[in-house]
Design a protein around this motif. Structure first.
Motif, PDB file in Angstrom:
ATOM      1  N   LYS A  83       7.316   8.421   3.501  1.00 49.98           N
ATOM      2  CA  LYS A  83       8.653   8.784   3.024  1.00 49.98           C
ATOM      3  C   LYS A  83       9.149   7.773   1.993  1.00 49.98           C
ATOM      4  N   PHE A  84       8.928   6.502   2.263  1.00 55.14           N
ATOM      5  CA  PHE A  84       9.352   5.449   1.356  1.00 55.14           C
ATOM      6  C   PHE A  84       8.585   5.525   0.048  1.00 55.14           C
ATOM      7  N   ALA A  85       7.287   5.763   0.133  1.00 52.45           N
ATOM      8  CA  ALA A  85       6.462   5.870  -1.071  1.00 52.45           C
ATOM      9  C   ALA A  85       6.921   7.033  -1.942  1.00 52.45           C
ATOM     10  N   LYS A  86       7.228   8.153  -1.306  1.00 51.55           N
ATOM     11  CA  LYS A  86       7.707   9.312  -2.073  1.00 51.55           C
ATOM     12  C   LYS A  86       9.039   9.011  -2.750  1.00 51.55           C
ATOM     13  N   TYR A  87       9.944   8.371  -2.023  1.00 49.24           N
ATOM     14  CA  TYR A  87      11.259   8.026  -2.589  1.00 49.24           C
ATOM     15  C   TYR A  87      11.104   7.132  -3.813  1.00 49.24           C
ATOM     16  N   LEU A  88      10.272   6.123  -3.708  1.00 56.34           N
ATOM     17  CA  LEU A  88      10.050   5.222  -4.841  1.00 56.34           C
ATOM     18  C   LEU A  88       9.415   5.957  -6.019  1.00 56.34           C
ATOM     19  N   ALA A  89       8.465   6.840  -5.721  1.00 59.07           N
ATOM     20  CA  ALA A  89       7.766   7.569  -6.785  1.00 59.07           C
ATOM     21  C   ALA A  89       8.681   8.543  -7.507  1.00 59.07           C
ATOM     22  N   LYS A  94       5.832   4.488 -10.792  1.00 57.97           N
ATOM     23  CA  LYS A  94       4.511   4.821 -10.255  1.00 57.97           C
ATOM     24  C   LYS A  94       4.201   4.000  -9.001  1.00 57.97           C
ATOM     25  N   VAL A  95       3.639   4.709  -8.016  1.00 58.33           N
ATOM     26  CA  VAL A  95       3.336   4.101  -6.722  1.00 58.33           C
ATOM     27  C   VAL A  95       1.857   4.272  -6.404  1.00 58.33           C
ATOM     28  N   LEU A  96       1.235   3.181  -5.968  1.00 57.24           N
ATOM     29  CA  LEU A  96      -0.136   3.249  -5.463  1.00 57.24           C
ATOM     30  C   LEU A  96      -0.105   2.939  -3.973  1.00 57.24           C
ATOM     31  N   TYR A  97      -0.591   3.885  -3.178  1.00 58.29           N
ATOM     32  CA  TYR A  97      -0.662   3.703  -1.736  1.00 58.29           C
ATOM     33  C   TYR A  97      -2.136   3.445  -1.371  1.00 58.29           C
ATOM     34  N   VAL A  98      -2.434   2.204  -1.033  1.00 56.25           N
ATOM     35  CA  VAL A  98      -3.799   1.827  -0.663  1.00 56.25           C
ATOM     36  C   VAL A  98      -3.939   1.965   0.846  1.00 56.25           C
ATOM     37  N   GLN A 110      -2.834  15.661   6.402  1.00 53.87           N
ATOM     38  CA  GLN A 110      -1.889  16.422   7.204  1.00 53.87           C
ATOM     39  C   GLN A 110      -0.512  15.756   7.201  1.00 53.87           C
ATOM     40  N   LYS A 111      -0.508  14.428   7.279  1.00 54.65           N
ATOM     41  CA  LYS A 111       0.767  13.700   7.260  1.00 54.65           C
ATOM     42  C   LYS A 111       1.468  13.873   5.907  1.00 54.65           C
ATOM     43  N   ILE A 112       0.690  13.821   4.839  1.00 54.23           N
ATOM     44  CA  ILE A 112       1.254  14.009   3.499  1.00 54.23           C
ATOM     45  C   ILE A 112       1.855  15.401   3.367  1.00 54.23           C
ATOM     46  N   GLU A 113       1.145  16.395   3.929  1.00 51.65           N
ATOM     47  CA  GLU A 113       1.635  17.777   3.881  1.00 51.65           C
ATOM     48  C   GLU A 113       2.889  17.951   4.720  1.00 51.65           C
ATOM     49  N   ASP A 114       2.890  17.373   5.925  1.00 45.57           N
ATOM     50  CA  ASP A 114       4.032  17.521   6.828  1.00 45.57           C
ATOM     51  C   ASP A 114       5.297  16.895   6.237  1.00 45.57           C
ATOM     52  N   ILE A 115       5.122  15.745   5.595  1.00 45.45           N
ATOM     53  CA  ILE A 115       6.268  15.017   5.051  1.00 45.45           C
ATOM     54  C   ILE A 115       6.608  15.483   3.642  1.00 45.45           C
ATOM     55  N   GLU A 116       5.684  16.234   3.048  1.00 47.13           N
ATOM     56  CA  GLU A 116       5.814  16.669   1.650  1.00 47.13           C
ATOM     57  C   GLU A 116       5.893  15.453   0.725  1.00 47.13           C
ATOM     58  N   ALA A 117       5.033  14.481   1.019  1.00 39.06           N
ATOM     59  CA  ALA A 117       4.977  13.258   0.222  1.00 39.06           C
ATOM     60  C   ALA A 117       4.121  13.487  -1.019  1.00 39.06           C
ATOM     61  N   VAL A 118       4.621  14.328  -1.900  1.00 42.28           N
ATOM     62  CA  VAL A 118       3.873  14.710  -3.096  1.00 42.28           C
ATOM     63  C   VAL A 118       4.726  14.426  -4.329  1.00 42.28           C
ATOM     64  N   SER A 119       4.132  13.741  -5.295  1.00 39.31           N
ATOM     65  CA  SER A 119       4.808  13.441  -6.551  1.00 39.31           C
ATOM     66  C   SER A 119       3.742  13.100  -7.591  1.00 39.31           C
ATOM     67  N   ASP A 120       4.021  13.420  -8.836  1.00 40.82           N
ATOM     68  CA  ASP A 120       3.092  13.067  -9.915  1.00 40.82           C
ATOM     69  C   ASP A 120       2.985  11.557 -10.084  1.00 40.82           C
ATOM     70  N   ASN A 121       3.930  10.814  -9.511  1.00 36.94           N
ATOM     71  CA  ASN A 121       3.919   9.353  -9.613  1.00 36.94           C
ATOM     72  C   ASN A 121       3.349   8.658  -8.383  1.00 36.94           C
ATOM     73  N   LEU A 122       2.874   9.441  -7.421  1.00 35.11           N
ATOM     74  CA  LEU A 122       2.335   8.864  -6.184  1.00 35.11           C
ATOM     75  C   LEU A 122       0.820   9.034  -6.144  1.00 35.11           C
ATOM     76  N   PHE A 123       0.113   7.904  -6.032  1.00 36.14           N
ATOM     77  CA  PHE A 123      -1.348   7.902  -6.054  1.00 36.14           C
ATOM     78  C   PHE A 123      -1.880   7.207  -4.800  1.00 36.14           C
ATOM     79  N   PHE A 124      -3.112   7.577  -4.422  1.00 41.53           N
ATOM     80  CA  PHE A 124      -3.735   6.998  -3.230  1.00 41.53           C
ATOM     81  C   PHE A 124      -5.090   6.389  -3.590  1.00 41.53           C
TER      82      PHE A 124
END
Length: 226
Positions: A83-89, A94-98, A110-124
């Motif tokens: 949730k925090f990563a999505k908010y920042l993104a 730009k956010v990198l989640y390692v 599944q967690k990403i889908e459930d939380i809808e943690a999707v953004s063009d600025n969020l990378f893994f």
């Protein structure tokens, strides 16, 4: 504008400042790293304008803050981090989640889908072997799984001074974070998550908030809600 993260960064000031010495008729020059009280009060400090519940939790930290978050299995740690990563993104860059533990797994997807943690600025990614200059925020999940030493983190911090880092720590059986207390001393913000509640117990920016990570986290400020 010269950017200073905290007053500790004043030691990096290189310019020579003329100051008036009351005991002498002539002006004297101060050495590098010394600044007059007048210039000190005129310094401008950048900050991130967090809103809503995020501001209540963390306040308005510097853009290149250091944060550590610890929690045990099932505490809601990953839920909050995504949730925090999505908010920042979405709001700030730009956010990198390692994720060394869950990268490429069905559980993380599944967690990403459930939380809808999707953004063009969020990378893994699954490791830190990348040029971090491309990112404004970097999550390291987790310090323990990656066996990252404090000295190694300090080297990373020195190489990327303008990047904010969010470090994730596992819990011990005693429900404390796994690692030396020296980590905490290096952090500007420190928080722990237990049974779905995140509590900030250290914050150089003043605010020590608390919230339920499983409930919706509002990013609206009071003006926006009216």
């Amino acid at each position: 504008m010269k950017y200073f993260k905290t007053f500790e960064d004043l030691s990096k000031v290189k310019k020579i400042t003329k100051v008036k010495n009351p005991n002498k008729k002539s002006d004297v020059k101060t050495a590098p790293g010394i600044i007059s009280s007048t210039d000190l009060m005129n310094l401008e400090f950048d900050e991130i304008d967090f809103t809503g519940d995020w501001e209540k939790l963390f306040g308005d930290p510097a853009p290149n803050f250091d944060m550590m978050i610890d929690g045990g299995p099932g505490s809601g740690k990953t839920t909050f981090l995504l949730k925090f990563a999505k908010y920042l993104a979405v709001k700030f860059g730009k956010v990198l989640y390692v994720s060394s533990e869950e990268y490429g797994t069905a559980t993380l997807n599944q967690k990403i889908e459930d939380i809808e943690a999707v953004s063009d600025n969020l990378f893994f990614a699954d490791n830190l072997n990348y040029n971090l200059d491309d990112f404004d925020f970097v999550f390291i999940d987790s310090i323990n799984d990656m066996s990252l030493k404090l000295s190694e983190y300090k080297d990373i911090r020195e190489e990327y001074p303008l990047t904010a880092f969010i470090l994730v720590f596992q819990h011990t059986k005693a429900e404390d974070y796994r690692g030396s207390k020296e980590w905490e001393h290096e952090m500007e913000i420190a928080a722990t998550i237990e049974k779905g509640i995140i509590t900030v117990y250290k914050n150089r920016y003043g605010v020590k908030g608390e919230l339920n990570v499983f409930e919706p986290i509002s990013s609206l400020d009071k003006k926006s809600e009216k």
